[in-house]
Design a protein around this motif. Structure first.
Motif, PDB file in Angstrom:
ATOM      1  N   PRO A  46       0.820  -1.224   0.000  1.00  0.00           N
ATOM      2  CA  PRO A  46       0.000   0.000   0.000  1.00  0.00           C
ATOM      3  C   PRO A  46       0.855   1.275   0.000  1.00  0.00           C
ATOM      4  O   PRO A  46       0.520   2.247  -0.676  1.00  0.00           O
ATOM      5  CB  PRO A  46      -0.829  -0.100   1.279  1.00  0.00           C
ATOM      6  N   LEU A  47       1.958   1.248   0.731  1.00  0.00           N
ATOM      7  CA  LEU A  47       2.850   2.405   0.759  1.00  0.00           C
ATOM      8  C   LEU A  47       3.505   2.621  -0.605  1.00  0.00           C
ATOM      9  O   LEU A  47       3.606   3.753  -1.083  1.00  0.00           O
ATOM     10  CB  LEU A  47       3.916   2.232   1.836  1.00  0.00           C
ATOM     11  N   SER A  48       3.921   1.549  -1.228  1.00  0.00           N
ATOM     12  CA  SER A  48       4.548   1.629  -2.542  1.00  0.00           C
ATOM     13  C   SER A  48       3.587   2.197  -3.585  1.00  0.00           C
ATOM     14  O   SER A  48       3.953   3.064  -4.381  1.00  0.00           O
ATOM     15  CB  SER A  48       5.028   0.247  -2.967  1.00  0.00           C
ATOM     16  N   ILE A  49       2.365   1.730  -3.568  1.00  0.00           N
ATOM     17  CA  ILE A  49       1.352   2.239  -4.505  1.00  0.00           C
ATOM     18  C   ILE A  49       1.040   3.701  -4.216  1.00  0.00           C
ATOM     19  O   ILE A  49       0.898   4.513  -5.145  1.00  0.00           O
ATOM     20  CB  ILE A  49       0.084   1.365  -4.454  1.00  0.00           C
ATOM     21  N   ALA A  50       0.954   4.069  -2.943  1.00  0.00           N
ATOM     22  CA  ALA A  50       0.686   5.463  -2.584  1.00  0.00           C
ATOM     23  C   ALA A  50       1.818   6.372  -3.062  1.00  0.00           C
ATOM     24  O   ALA A  50       1.572   7.479  -3.562  1.00  0.00           O
ATOM     25  CB  ALA A  50       0.512   5.589  -1.073  1.00  0.00           C
ATOM     26  N   ILE A  51       3.047   5.919  -2.951  1.00  0.00           N
ATOM     27  CA  ILE A  51       4.192   6.710  -3.424  1.00  0.00           C
ATOM     28  C   ILE A  51       4.120   6.887  -4.938  1.00  0.00           C
ATOM     29  O   ILE A  51       4.355   7.983  -5.458  1.00  0.00           O
ATOM     30  CB  ILE A  51       5.511   6.061  -2.992  1.00  0.00           C
ATOM     31  N   LEU A  52       3.784   5.827  -5.660  1.00  0.00           N
ATOM     32  CA  LEU A  52       3.661   5.935  -7.110  1.00  0.00           C
ATOM     33  C   LEU A  52       2.547   6.894  -7.508  1.00  0.00           C
ATOM     34  O   LEU A  52       2.703   7.690  -8.442  1.00  0.00           O
ATOM     35  CB  LEU A  52       3.408   4.557  -7.726  1.00  0.00           C
ATOM     36  N   VAL A  53       1.424   6.835  -6.813  1.00  0.00           N
ATOM     37  CA  VAL A  53       0.298   7.722  -7.125  1.00  0.00           C
ATOM     38  C   VAL A  53       0.677   9.177  -6.840  1.00  0.00           C
ATOM     39  O   VAL A  53       0.405  10.075  -7.656  1.00  0.00           O
ATOM     40  CB  VAL A  53      -0.960   7.302  -6.327  1.00  0.00           C
ATOM     41  N   ILE A  54       1.303   9.416  -5.708  1.00  0.00           N
ATOM     42  CA  ILE A  54       1.708  10.787  -5.350  1.00  0.00           C
ATOM     43  C   ILE A  54       2.738  11.315  -6.352  1.00  0.00           C
ATOM     44  O   ILE A  54       2.649  12.460  -6.807  1.00  0.00           O
ATOM     45  CB  ILE A  54       2.248  10.835  -3.913  1.00  0.00           C
ATOM     46  N   ALA A  55       3.694  10.474  -6.736  1.00  0.00           N
ATOM     47  CA  ALA A  55       4.705  10.903  -7.714  1.00  0.00           C
ATOM     48  C   ALA A  55       4.062  11.201  -9.069  1.00  0.00           C
ATOM     49  O   ALA A  55       4.418  12.184  -9.729  1.00  0.00           O
ATOM     50  CB  ALA A  55       5.784   9.845  -7.859  1.00  0.00           C
ATOM     51  N   ALA A  56       3.113  10.373  -9.471  1.00  0.00           N
ATOM     52  CA  ALA A  56       2.437  10.602 -10.748  1.00  0.00           C
ATOM     53  C   ALA A  56       1.623  11.897 -10.713  1.00  0.00           C
ATOM     54  O   ALA A  56       1.617  12.667 -11.687  1.00  0.00           O
ATOM     55  CB  ALA A  56       1.531   9.420 -11.090  1.00  0.00           C
ATOM     56  N   LEU A  57       0.933  12.143  -9.601  1.00  0.00           N
ATOM     57  CA  LEU A  57       0.166  13.383  -9.481  1.00  0.00           C
ATOM     58  C   LEU A  57       1.078  14.605  -9.472  1.00  0.00           C
ATOM     59  O   LEU A  57       0.782  15.613 -10.131  1.00  0.00           O
ATOM     60  CB  LEU A  57      -0.704  13.353  -8.224  1.00  0.00           C
ATOM     61  N   LEU A  58       2.188  14.530  -8.745  1.00  0.00           N
ATOM     62  CA  LEU A  58       3.147  15.640  -8.747  1.00  0.00           C
ATOM     63  C   LEU A  58       3.718  15.863 -10.141  1.00  0.00           C
ATOM     64  O   LEU A  58       3.894  17.011 -10.574  1.00  0.00           O
ATOM     65  CB  LEU A  58       4.277  15.367  -7.760  1.00  0.00           C
ATOM     66  N   GLU A  59       3.998  14.787 -10.827  1.00  0.00           N
ATOM     67  CA  GLU A  59       4.520  14.885 -12.187  1.00  0.00           C
ATOM     68  C   GLU A  59       3.516  15.559 -13.118  1.00  0.00           C
ATOM     69  O   GLU A  59       3.874  16.440 -13.908  1.00  0.00           O
ATOM     70  CB  GLU A  59       4.855  13.485 -12.693  1.00  0.00           C
ATOM     71  N   GLY A  60       2.262  15.166 -13.022  1.00  0.00           N
ATOM     72  CA  GLY A  60       1.228  15.777 -13.862  1.00  0.00           C
ATOM     73  C   GLY A  60       1.037  17.254 -13.571  1.00  0.00           C
ATOM     74  O   GLY A  60       0.946  18.075 -14.488  1.00  0.00           O
ATOM     75  N   ILE A  61       0.997  17.602 -12.299  1.00  0.00           N
ATOM     76  CA  ILE A  61       0.844  19.005 -11.918  1.00  0.00           C
ATOM     77  C   ILE A  61       2.049  19.814 -12.389  1.00  0.00           C
ATOM     78  O   ILE A  61       1.908  20.927 -12.917  1.00  0.00           O
ATOM     79  CB  ILE A  61       0.639  19.133 -10.394  1.00  0.00           C
ATOM     80  N   LEU A  62       3.245  19.248 -12.230  1.00  0.00           N
ATOM     81  CA  LEU A  62       4.454  19.951 -12.651  1.00  0.00           C
ATOM     82  C   LEU A  62       4.485  20.140 -14.160  1.00  0.00           C
ATOM     83  O   LEU A  62       4.823  21.226 -14.652  1.00  0.00           O
ATOM     84  CB  LEU A  62       5.690  19.192 -12.182  1.00  0.00           C
ATOM     85  N   LEU A  63       4.127  19.128 -14.918  1.00  0.00           N
ATOM     86  CA  LEU A  63       4.150  19.246 -16.374  1.00  0.00           C
ATOM     87  C   LEU A  63       3.154  20.280 -16.883  1.00  0.00           C
ATOM     88  O   LEU A  63       3.458  21.057 -17.791  1.00  0.00           O
ATOM     89  CB  LEU A  63       3.890  17.879 -17.018  1.00  0.00           C
ATOM     90  N   VAL A  64       1.965  20.304 -16.301  1.00  0.00           N
ATOM     91  CA  VAL A  64       0.972  21.304 -16.706  1.00  0.00           C
ATOM     92  C   VAL A  64       1.440  22.700 -16.316  1.00  0.00           C
ATOM     93  O   VAL A  64       1.289  23.658 -17.084  1.00  0.00           O
ATOM     94  CB  VAL A  64      -0.407  20.964 -16.093  1.00  0.00           C
ATOM     95  N   SER A  65       2.034  22.840 -15.154  1.00  0.00           N
ATOM     96  CA  SER A  65       2.545  24.141 -14.715  1.00  0.00           C
ATOM     97  C   SER A  65       3.684  24.613 -15.610  1.00  0.00           C
ATOM     98  O   SER A  65       3.751  25.797 -15.958  1.00  0.00           O
ATOM     99  CB  SER A  65       3.036  24.062 -13.271  1.00  0.00           C
ATOM    100  N   ILE A  66       4.564  23.699 -15.973  1.00  0.00           N
ATOM    101  CA  ILE A  66       5.678  24.061 -16.853  1.00  0.00           C
ATOM    102  C   ILE A  66       5.161  24.502 -18.213  1.00  0.00           C
ATOM    103  O   ILE A  66       5.647  25.486 -18.778  1.00  0.00           O
ATOM    104  CB  ILE A  66       6.666  22.889 -16.982  1.00  0.00           C
ATOM    105  N   SER A  67       4.185  23.801 -18.742  1.00  0.00           N
ATOM    106  CA  SER A  67       3.664  24.204 -20.049  1.00  0.00           C
ATOM    107  C   SER A  67       3.010  25.579 -19.983  1.00  0.00           C
ATOM    108  O   SER A  67       3.104  26.361 -20.925  1.00  0.00           O
ATOM    109  CB  SER A  67       2.673  23.162 -20.578  1.00  0.00           C
ATOM    110  N   SER A  68       2.389  25.888 -18.872  1.00  0.00           N
ATOM    111  CA  SER A  68       1.792  27.211 -18.699  1.00  0.00           C
ATOM    112  C   SER A  68       2.861  28.294 -18.636  1.00  0.00           C
ATOM    113  O   SER A  68       2.720  29.363 -19.231  1.00  0.00           O
ATOM    114  CB  SER A  68       0.949  27.221 -17.420  1.00  0.00           C
ATOM    115  N   VAL A  69       3.939  28.028 -17.932  1.00  0.00           N
ATOM    116  CA  VAL A  69       5.007  29.010 -17.768  1.00  0.00           C
ATOM    117  C   VAL A  69       5.846  29.138 -19.041  1.00  0.00           C
ATOM    118  O   VAL A  69       6.294  30.237 -19.390  1.00  0.00           O
ATOM    119  CB  VAL A  69       5.889  28.623 -16.559  1.00  0.00           C
TER     120      VAL A  69
END
Length: 125
Positions: A46-69
């Motif tokens: 469960p911890l491993s899956i939670a880390i993957l989900v959090i990393a994927a969400l951070l990655e998505g937010i970062l990519l969208v933010s970078i494209s905006s900037v």
């Protein structure tokens, strides 16, 4: 016209090269770091899956933010790192949606490809 495009590419790239390199490094660090941390904690699923989900969400937010900037770079403007944080606060919902769309795509592909490969040929005949 070709000269203009080359000039624009080098002008925008050289003036913002440090920002572009740091942002690319940040994207790679989150992706590789999240995957590595999930692999280290693979014994606690469960911890491993939670880390993957959090990393994927951070990655998505970062990519969208970078494209905006990075739209400012295309308009010959300078990018500041505090603008990335402001963009992340404004665009986080789109980043989550972006991540969810890619997650659905990954699930569909991981189900469809093995099915069609089991049929014998790629065309399925």
């Amino acid at each position: 016209m070709t000269g203009f495009l080359i000039k624009k590419t080098f002008y925008s790239g050289w003036d913002n090269l440090f920002h572009i390199l740091v942002l690319n490094t940040l994207v790679l660090a989150i992706g590789v770091g999240g995957y590595s941390l999930a692999a280290i904690t693979a014994g606690i699923m469960p911890l491993s899956i939670a880390i993957l989900v959090i990393a994927a969400l951070l990655e998505g937010i970062l990519l969208v933010s970078i494209s905006s900037v990075m739209a400012k770079v295309a308009n010959y403007k300078t990018v500041l790192f505090k603008e990335l944080l402001a963009a992340a606060k404004a665009e986080w919902k789109f980043g989550v949606f972006y991540t969810l769309v890619w997650a659905v795509f990954a699930v569909i592909v991981s189900i469809a490809l093995p099915y069609y490969f089991r049929l014998g040929t790629i065309a399925g005949f």
